[in-house]
Motif scaffolding. Structure first.
Motif, PDB file in Angstrom:
ATOM      1  N   CYS A  38       0.848  -1.190   0.000  1.00  0.00           N
ATOM      2  CA  CYS A  38       0.000   0.000   0.000  1.00  0.00           C
ATOM      3  C   CYS A  38       0.885   1.242   0.000  1.00  0.00           C
ATOM      4  CB  CYS A  38      -0.903   0.011   1.232  1.00  0.00           C
ATOM      5  SG  CYS A  38      -2.006  -1.407   1.275  1.00  0.00           S
ATOM      6  N   CYS A 218      -7.213  -0.848  -3.310  1.00  0.00           N
ATOM      7  CA  CYS A 218      -6.087  -1.788  -3.335  1.00  0.00           C
ATOM      8  C   CYS A 218      -6.538  -3.143  -3.864  1.00  0.00           C
ATOM      9  CB  CYS A 218      -5.471  -1.914  -1.947  1.00  0.00           C
ATOM     10  SG  CYS A 218      -4.572  -0.421  -1.467  1.00  0.00           S
ATOM     11  N   HIS A 243      -7.830  -1.878   7.177  1.00  0.00           N
ATOM     12  CA  HIS A 243      -7.587  -1.805   5.736  1.00  0.00           C
ATOM     13  C   HIS A 243      -7.319  -3.179   5.093  1.00  0.00           C
ATOM     14  CE1 HIS A 243      -6.636  -0.101   1.905  1.00  0.00           C
ATOM     15  NE2 HIS A 243      -5.362  -0.430   1.963  1.00  0.00           N
ATOM     16  N   GLU A 247      -9.592  -5.375   2.569  1.00  0.00           N
ATOM     17  CA  GLU A 247      -9.115  -5.727   1.223  1.00  0.00           C
ATOM     18  C   GLU A 247      -9.289  -7.226   0.983  1.00  0.00           C
ATOM     19  OE1 GLU A 247      -5.161  -4.850  -0.063  1.00  0.00           O
ATOM     20  OE2 GLU A 247      -5.148  -2.908   0.922  1.00  0.00           O
TER      21      GLU A 247
HETATM   22 ZN    ZN Z   1      -3.973  -0.919   0.559  1.00  0.00          ZN
END
Ligand code: ZN
Length: 455
Positions: A38, A218, A243, A247
């Motif tokens: 990321c 992402c 996060h 994802e």
């Molecule tokens: Zn990410």
């Protein structure tokens, strides 16, 4: 120091956050290793806390390139975010100007630290159709729902939600700031798409004009460039939840039967002067602030002096120590002439293959520097090869020792000293030499004239 033939390369072992143990790395395709990290949200200058993940990824990719024939490293740019829109408004500039400038500054900072560019650096705003495609699939297969212009991911319907961060959904929700909203079926449900007001950036979609949530970026970009299943996904441990958990949930639900990332790497946080970095404590530094006060390579060495999974404490004293270590390494490199390329020292590669043990790899450079300082040219060559794998020695010894010096001022003083000597004013010549020595500049008189270097 032994050199190693490729067939004798050590096995790479990495600590996987999901299984919570160190295990031998086994790529899906040994001919092509695929890595995703990321990247930054580009609204402000990158701070040294951001640097840890970038440097961990850099060392990882350098090691993978030694071990495998092909590596694709993707690191994204988040260029749509409410912080970006807020900052652009506050600055009185448009979003594209702010994100382009911040991205360019980020690239310049990383280049000074000799952090290699990713093979692919996708921007979120260029991948809205891919995100909408994933969102559509998630609605279709019942993992997402539309409510009041929003599209939300339903966490309760995904049995393995929480498997990555290793906590139950209720524990995670208790510890995290989740937005309670009337349109959510469950407080843990997270946004895939949200409506934009006319003054906010937005794209047309089946759900109205809006913009993506952060997590879907992402998932969409890693899928586009690395496929449904790829080898390594990394970032700072602050990204583990929500996060990365999100994802993973989106991607696995969108592409049933896929595995998304095989191995998850998370680096520990950075402290600054013993505390969490914060602007109010006065211990908050951007990368730029640090590398205008000290050589960028010293910052790199300081960061590599801790293994990525241990907490690193940044202090100016440690940065001075790192600079002195580099002074010594560079003196070792310049001690011998005509250094040939040498293989990577076995001890350095073995240390890095053990879950990127950078402090052990640096420790293996010291005996090489000792030998090189005694005039061992082969040791100097090995030192250079080992340091280069760590991304050190981006400068020549000459560049390193002259860095930060006003060269014109030095040259003027050297000329003044020569003039004094010609006039047989040796006292004045000695005074100038002492004046330069006090600034850390050493003069060497030779048959070709007077040269200088940093002490
Ligand atoms: Zn990410």
């Amino acid at each position: 120091m032994d050199s190693i033939a490729p067939t004798m390369a050590p096995t790479l072992a990495l600590h996987d956050s999901q299984t919570r143990r160190k295990q031998a790395f086994s790529p899906l395709d040994p001919q092509h290793v695929r890595v995703y990290y990321c990247g930054p949200t580009v609204y402000d200058a990158a701070h040294i806390g951001n640097l840890r993940a970038m440097l961990s990824a850099d060392v990882l990719v350098r090691v993978l390139r030694v071990l495998y024939p092909r590596v694709t490293f993707v690191r994204n740019i988040t260029d749509v975010d409410d912080r970006i829109a807020d900052r652009a408004r506050a600055n009185g500039e448009d979003i594209a100007t702010l994100t382009a400038r911040t991205t360019a500054d980020f690239h310049a900072d990383l280049a000074e630290l000799n952090i290699l560019s990713p093979d692919i650096e996708p921007c979120a705003t260029h991948h809205i159709p891919e995100m909408l495609d994933m969102i559509g699939r998630l609605i279709e297969n019942g993992h997402a729902y539309e409510a009041e212009g929003h599209v939300l991911f339903a966490v309760r319907d995904f049995a393995s939600y929480g498997a990555l961060s290793g906590r139950s959904l209720d524990d995670m929700l208790a510890g995290a700031r989740v937005e309670i909203a009337p349109y959510k079926r469950d407080p843990g449900d997270f946004v895939l798409w949200k409506p934009s007001t006319p003054d906010q950036p937005g794209w047309d979609s089946p759900y109205g004009r809006g913009r993506p949530g952060w997590h879907i970026e992402c998932s969409a970009m890693s899928h586009r460039y690395l496929g449904e299943s790829f080898d390594i996904h990394g970032g700072g441990d602050d990204l583990l939840f929500p996060h990365h958990e999100n994802e993973r949930a989106q991607s696995l639900c969108c592409y049933p039967g896929s595995r998304f990332a095989q191995v998850w790497l998370h680096n520990a946080m950075l402290l600054s002067n013993g505390e969490k970095m914060s602007k109010s404590l006065g211990n908050f530094f951007t990368i730029r602030q640090v590398i205008t006060r000290a050589p960028a390579q010293a910052l790199r060495l300081l960061f590599l002096s801790a293994q990525y999974r241990s907490v690193l404490d940044f202090t100016w004293e440690k940065l001075d120590d790192a600079k002195r270590t580099l002074d010594r390494f560079y003196r070792a490199l310049e001690r011998t002439t005509s250094i040939e390329d040498a293989p990577i020292p076995g001890a350095v590669l073995t240390a890095l293959c053990d879950d990127l043990n950078t402090p052990l790899a640096i420790a293996a450079l010291h005996p090489l520097a000792d030998a090189a300082l005694q005039g061992d040219a082969q040791a100097a060559a090995s030192l250079k090869a080992g340091g280069k794998l760590l991304g050190l020695f981006a400068q020549s010894p000459d560049e390193w020792f002259r860095a930060g010096t006003d060269e014109n001022a030095v040259e003027r003083l050297i000329q003044a000293r020569l003039d004094a000597r010609k006039a047989r004013d040796f006292a004045q010549a000695d005074t100038i030499r002492a004046q330069l020595a006090a600034q850390g500049i050493l003069l060497e008189d030779g048959p070709q004239g007077t040269t200088w270097r940093r002490a």
